[in-house]
Scaffold this active site. Structure first.
Site, short mmCIF file in Angstrom:
data_model
loop_
_atom_site.label_atom_id
_atom_site.label_comp_id
_atom_site.label_asym_id
_atom_site.label_seq_id
_atom_site.Cartn_x
_atom_site.Cartn_y
_atom_site.Cartn_z
N GLU A 103 -3.82 -9.62 3.49
CA GLU A 103 -4.61 -9.33 4.70
C GLU A 103 -5.70 -10.35 4.96
O GLU A 103 -5.98 -10.70 6.11
CB GLU A 103 -5.22 -7.92 4.60
N GLU A 131 0.83 -1.21 0.00
CA GLU A 131 0.00 0.00 0.00
C GLU A 131 0.87 1.26 0.00
O GLU A 131 0.47 2.29 -0.55
CB GLU A 131 -0.96 -0.05 1.18
#
Length: 258
Positions: free
Chosen positions: A132, A112
């Site tokens: 995740e 990210e």
């Protein structure tokens, strides 16, 4: 050259380029709250210092960033900065260009950080992933919406839903990366690109980045109506006089940023 080190992040400035290096190699450069605050301060410095033109974000020890430190997460730590998000970056990228120089893994929040950067140079063994869902979490530091913007929808959804990574070659083929280079040379190549950017007119560079991002959801007609707010100050600047003059006189331009 000037350099500072926090114990978890090294920040150095040289020839208009600010290099931010995550320095927790034993932990695969997993992000901590302290590191996030150092990165946030460095990015503020990048935007506020007129002598700095470009930023580079990288990691030491052959890994870019493995996301947040899960051991500290279990203890209640969140590696975010108010108003700037994960790593001090994802919710408030700098106004000046930021290049990610990636070696090894860029996972979870680490990926990210890459998605929040403007340009990406990666070693050929680099891998990019959003795992995740395999940890009962979600890629809420920008991955959920930035990945589908820069990757084909099916590719982004496969990353998000399976948690499986992309190789550097695959990421390049989908337009995620600017360069794939020999392992160990990502930072060197990123610095080469940064030097080219730093040699350009700073107002023009900043405005070009700002409107390129702001216009993503605009139609062409809307963009032409709005772009003057970004480009008129560039054309009215002293640098807009200096650039053509330097070209005619066959000399390097002397930018003032005004």
């Amino acid at each position: 050259m000037s350099a500072t080190a926090s114990g978890e992040v090294i920040v150095d400035a040289d020839n208009g380029v600010l290099t931010i290096t995550i320095d927790r190699p034993a932990q695969r450069n997993a992000m901590t709250k302290a590191a996030a605050h150092v990165i946030a301060a460095a990015l503020i410095r990048l935007d506020e210092d007129p002598d700095l033109r470009v930023g580079i974000l990288t990691g030491n020890g052959g890994t870019f960033c493995a996301g947040m430190d899960l051991k500290r997460f279990q203890l209640g730590e969140r590696p975010v900065v108010d108003g700037r998000g994960f790593g001090g970056l994802v919710e408030s990228p700098p106004e000046k260009p930021l290049i990610a120089a990636v070696e090894g893994w860029a996972l979870g929040g680490g990926f990210e950080l890459v998605l929040a950067s403007d340009l990406v140079v990666a070693g050929e063994s680099a891998k990019f992933g959003l795992p995740e869902v395999t940890r009962g979490l979600a890629a809420r530091a920008g991955g959920i919406f930035r990945a589908p913007r820069v990757l084909p929808r099916a590719v982004a959804l496969e990353m998000l839903l399976t948690g499986q990574p992309l190789s550097a070659a695959t990421a390049l083929s989908h337009g995620l990366l600017n360069r794939v280079v020999d392992d160990g040379s990502a930072l060197t190549v990123a610095r080469d690109i940064a030097a080219v950017i730093a040699a350009n007119a700073p107002l023009a560079v900043r405005a070009s980045k700002a409107f390129a991002l702001a216009s993503r959801t605009m139609s062409d007609s809307e963009a032409f109506e709005v772009q003057g707010a970004y480009t008129d100050p560039v054309f009215a600047s002293q640098d807009a006089i200096e650039g053509p003059a330097a070209f005619v006189e066959r000399r390097p331009p002397r930018w003032t940023g005004r």
